[in-house]
Design a protein around this motif. Sequence first.
Motif, PDB file in Angstrom:
ATOM      1  N   ILE A 154     -10.424  -0.994 -22.952  1.00  0.00           N
ATOM      2  CA  ILE A 154      -8.996  -1.264 -22.971  1.00  0.00           C
ATOM      3  C   ILE A 154      -8.772  -2.402 -23.967  1.00  0.00           C
ATOM      4  N   VAL A 155      -7.941  -2.154 -24.976  1.00  0.00           N
ATOM      5  CA  VAL A 155      -7.690  -3.130 -26.032  1.00  0.00           C
ATOM      6  C   VAL A 155      -6.295  -3.707 -25.838  1.00  0.00           C
ATOM      7  N   GLY A 156      -6.240  -5.013 -25.553  1.00  0.00           N
ATOM      8  CA  GLY A 156      -4.952  -5.663 -25.335  1.00  0.00           C
ATOM      9  C   GLY A 156      -5.114  -6.892 -24.473  1.00  0.00           C
ATOM     10  N   ASP A 157      -4.023  -7.380 -23.929  1.00  0.00           N
ATOM     11  CA  ASP A 157      -4.049  -8.563 -23.078  1.00  0.00           C
ATOM     12  C   ASP A 157      -4.387  -8.142 -21.655  1.00  0.00           C
ATOM     13  N   THR A 158      -5.671  -8.122 -21.363  1.00  0.00           N
ATOM     14  CA  THR A 158      -6.156  -7.650 -20.065  1.00  0.00           C
ATOM     15  C   THR A 158      -6.242  -8.765 -19.026  1.00  0.00           C
ATOM     16  N   LYS A 200       1.040  -7.477 -18.104  1.00  0.00           N
ATOM     17  CA  LYS A 200       0.835  -6.597 -19.264  1.00  0.00           C
ATOM     18  C   LYS A 200       0.183  -5.284 -18.836  1.00  0.00           C
ATOM     19  N   TYR A 201       0.574  -4.218 -19.511  1.00  0.00           N
ATOM     20  CA  TYR A 201       0.022  -2.904 -19.180  1.00  0.00           C
ATOM     21  C   TYR A 201      -1.486  -2.847 -19.361  1.00  0.00           C
ATOM     22  N   ALA A 202      -2.021  -3.553 -20.346  1.00  0.00           N
ATOM     23  CA  ALA A 202      -3.474  -3.527 -20.554  1.00  0.00           C
ATOM     24  C   ALA A 202      -4.202  -4.004 -19.298  1.00  0.00           C
ATOM     25  N   CYS A 203      -3.701  -5.042 -18.669  1.00  0.00           N
ATOM     26  CA  CYS A 203      -4.304  -5.573 -17.451  1.00  0.00           C
ATOM     27  C   CYS A 203      -4.148  -4.586 -16.291  1.00  0.00           C
ATOM     28  N   ILE A 214     -19.384   3.750 -26.213  1.00  0.00           N
ATOM     29  CA  ILE A 214     -17.963   3.856 -25.844  1.00  0.00           C
ATOM     30  C   ILE A 214     -17.570   5.330 -25.822  1.00  0.00           C
ATOM     31  N   ASP A 215     -16.925   5.740 -24.748  1.00  0.00           N
ATOM     32  CA  ASP A 215     -16.359   7.090 -24.710  1.00  0.00           C
ATOM     33  C   ASP A 215     -14.934   7.063 -25.257  1.00  0.00           C
ATOM     34  N   ILE A 216     -14.085   6.220 -24.670  1.00  0.00           N
ATOM     35  CA  ILE A 216     -12.659   6.211 -24.998  1.00  0.00           C
ATOM     36  C   ILE A 216     -12.191   4.790 -25.306  1.00  0.00           C
ATOM     37  N   ILE A 217     -11.438   4.654 -26.396  1.00  0.00           N
ATOM     38  CA  ILE A 217     -10.766   3.403 -26.726  1.00  0.00           C
ATOM     39  C   ILE A 217      -9.290   3.584 -26.396  1.00  0.00           C
ATOM     40  N   ASP A 218      -8.758   2.669 -25.596  1.00  0.00           N
ATOM     41  CA  ASP A 218      -7.347   2.729 -25.200  1.00  0.00           C
ATOM     42  C   ASP A 218      -6.608   1.573 -25.864  1.00  0.00           C
ATOM     43  N   LEU A 219      -5.720   1.891 -26.800  1.00  0.00           N
ATOM     44  CA  LEU A 219      -4.976   0.866 -27.527  1.00  0.00           C
ATOM     45  C   LEU A 219      -3.698   0.490 -26.785  1.00  0.00           C
ATOM     46  N   CYS A 220      -3.675  -0.734 -26.236  1.00  0.00           N
ATOM     47  CA  CYS A 220      -2.504  -1.301 -25.546  1.00  0.00           C
ATOM     48  C   CYS A 220      -2.135  -2.585 -26.267  1.00  0.00           C
TER      49      CYS A 220
END
Length: 118
Positions: free
Chosen positions: A14-18, A23-26, A56-62
């Motif tokens: 998950i790429v973003g503010d986790t 935030k949706y990434a979190c 890595i299987d999936i990269i999720d851009l948030c």
Amino acid sequence: MDLEEIMKEKTFVIVGDTLNEQKYACIIKNKMISNGYNVYAVGKELKSLNDVPEEIDIIDLCINSKDGLRLIKECNKTFKSIVIQPGASDEELLKYLKEKKYPYIDGCLLVGLSLYKK
């Protein structure tokens, strides 16, 4: 890959503010973990996709499209597909993904979790 196939994969980044619970990434990171997925976070936790210690299987851009594009360009790891969350794309990002022939979909992992639980 479509969203149903993506949700069958195991390792997601998950790429973003986790770290910010607003935030949706979190939100996505926490829901993916609670549903049994192997999840890494890039942006506030790991600084690069290359820091992920396994395949890595999936990269999720948030994340905003400029930062997402930069992280994808820097990535030396292989992956199966990219999910671009609503609001995380622009023409420059899409053009780059098409030029590199990187598989991607516009979608939402929260929708995927509600439709295709493990």
